[in-house]
Design an enzyme around this catalytic site. Sequence first.
Site, mmCIF file in Angstrom:
data_model
loop_
_atom_site.group_PDB
_atom_site.id
_atom_site.type_symbol
_atom_site.label_atom_id
_atom_site.label_comp_id
_atom_site.label_asym_id
_atom_site.label_seq_id
_atom_site.Cartn_x
_atom_site.Cartn_y
_atom_site.Cartn_z
ATOM 1 N N HIS A 88 65.126 48.887 73.581
ATOM 2 C CA HIS A 88 65.897 49.277 74.765
ATOM 3 C C HIS A 88 67.033 50.223 74.367
ATOM 4 O O HIS A 88 67.186 51.306 74.950
ATOM 5 C CB HIS A 88 66.480 48.031 75.442
ATOM 6 C CG HIS A 88 67.327 48.340 76.640
ATOM 7 N ND1 HIS A 88 66.827 48.365 77.927
ATOM 8 C CD2 HIS A 88 68.648 48.662 76.756
ATOM 9 C CE1 HIS A 88 67.790 48.691 78.769
ATOM 10 N NE2 HIS A 88 68.911 48.870 78.086
ATOM 11 N N GLU A 89 67.800 49.824 73.372
ATOM 12 C CA GLU A 89 68.922 50.661 72.935
ATOM 13 C C GLU A 89 68.434 51.931 72.250
ATOM 14 O O GLU A 89 69.088 52.976 72.329
ATOM 15 C CB GLU A 89 69.841 49.868 72.004
ATOM 16 C CG GLU A 89 70.435 48.612 72.617
ATOM 17 C CD GLU A 89 71.198 48.880 73.897
ATOM 18 O OE1 GLU A 89 71.701 50.005 74.091
ATOM 19 O OE2 GLU A 89 71.287 47.954 74.737
ATOM 20 N N HIS A 95 68.007 54.650 74.839
ATOM 21 C CA HIS A 95 69.284 55.306 75.132
ATOM 22 C C HIS A 95 69.667 56.268 74.007
ATOM 23 O O HIS A 95 70.075 57.410 74.248
ATOM 24 C CB HIS A 95 70.399 54.268 75.281
ATOM 25 C CG HIS A 95 70.272 53.373 76.474
ATOM 26 N ND1 HIS A 95 69.999 53.842 77.737
ATOM 27 C CD2 HIS A 95 70.405 52.024 76.593
ATOM 28 C CE1 HIS A 95 69.964 52.828 78.579
ATOM 29 N NE2 HIS A 95 70.208 51.705 77.914
#
Length: 383
Positions: A34-35, A38
């Site tokens: 998820h990170e 980003h």
Amino acid sequence: MSEFFVHGFNTLGHGLIGYIIPFLFVLTIVVFFHELGHFLVARWAGVKVLTFSLGFGPELAGFNDRHGTRWKISAVPLGGYVKFFGDESEASTPSSEALANMTEEERRDSFHHKKVGPRAAIVAAGPIANFLLAIVIFTCLFTFLGKPSTTARVDQVEAGSPAAAAGFQTGDVVVAIDGTKIDSFSDMQRIVGVRAGEQLTFTVKRGDSTVQLHGTPQLKEVKDPFGNMHRLGVLGITRKTTAGDVTTERVDPATAAWLGVKETWFVIDRTLSYIGGVFTGREAADQVGGPLRIAQISGQVATIGVAALVHLAAVLSISIGLLNLFPVPLLDGGHLLFYAVEAVRGRPLSERAQEMGFRIGLALVLMLMVFATYNDILHLAAS
């Protein structure tokens, strides 16, 4: 303290020892990707990334890469964050004073000085990465392990059940439901499980003929092999598995990828249907779980094998991706909501409006965490 709760907390204490490692394995995979979503899009957009953290709180270990990003593992392993240049906090809230005093060179590296399009892309990349991770995991499982299948044969019809009322007979084989092809008994269970109270049309092969039956699954509590209770639609049909009944179909990578997409969509659809059911009163909110429930399920699934644990990571990845897309300030979906308003208005919301939004978002997230943890404790105490 009552004996009920003493037993529950003893179960909690002893059980968590065997759940911690599987829990951290699953959660770390999901949070990392998820990170990473980003992070990668931020780098592509020319935003300087200050920190990439797995966990919150004090740093346990870390290093700096050649771009100046601090990669670290923190003490509280219940999430993670990417902090951009210009962020005042891990939630990507800016400091107006700091932004105003930036030089022109610093503005080029600042997340908050990018146009609304790149900012939205950076924020959306996290949940998208979760969905892509799930598709990749499902694709790999189908590619290397194949697609298990058991004929949707009826071996027993429960008296007084919806199946009996519909006219099912022993030996029937379900080949389609509402026109959707059924390849296995699990395919039938999935459709029936999420369609309680809805009349379904079953295409059934009976001997040499094909018949159409109409049945309405009944919502019942069903216990899984680990003793966990689930509310599912049931027909009252039993399938007895014997040696040689379960076959594994080998699939090529392209087919596996398509099955991975379908599996991901099924989880998304089921999750959204459940959430909608909670708000309309069709589903009970006691199925909402938090870290303790995830830890328990991780430990239980780990006893089946690594493949099952990786499958759970895919399901959890989808759930976290969906959760982050909710239009709640503090979550990715809240940021995207602000950016949508900014795109329409031609200018961002006032600093005070954004601050109020983040406060409301924080309150909502905290209430959800407290509610989920409360459900977890009740669930563990009753187990």
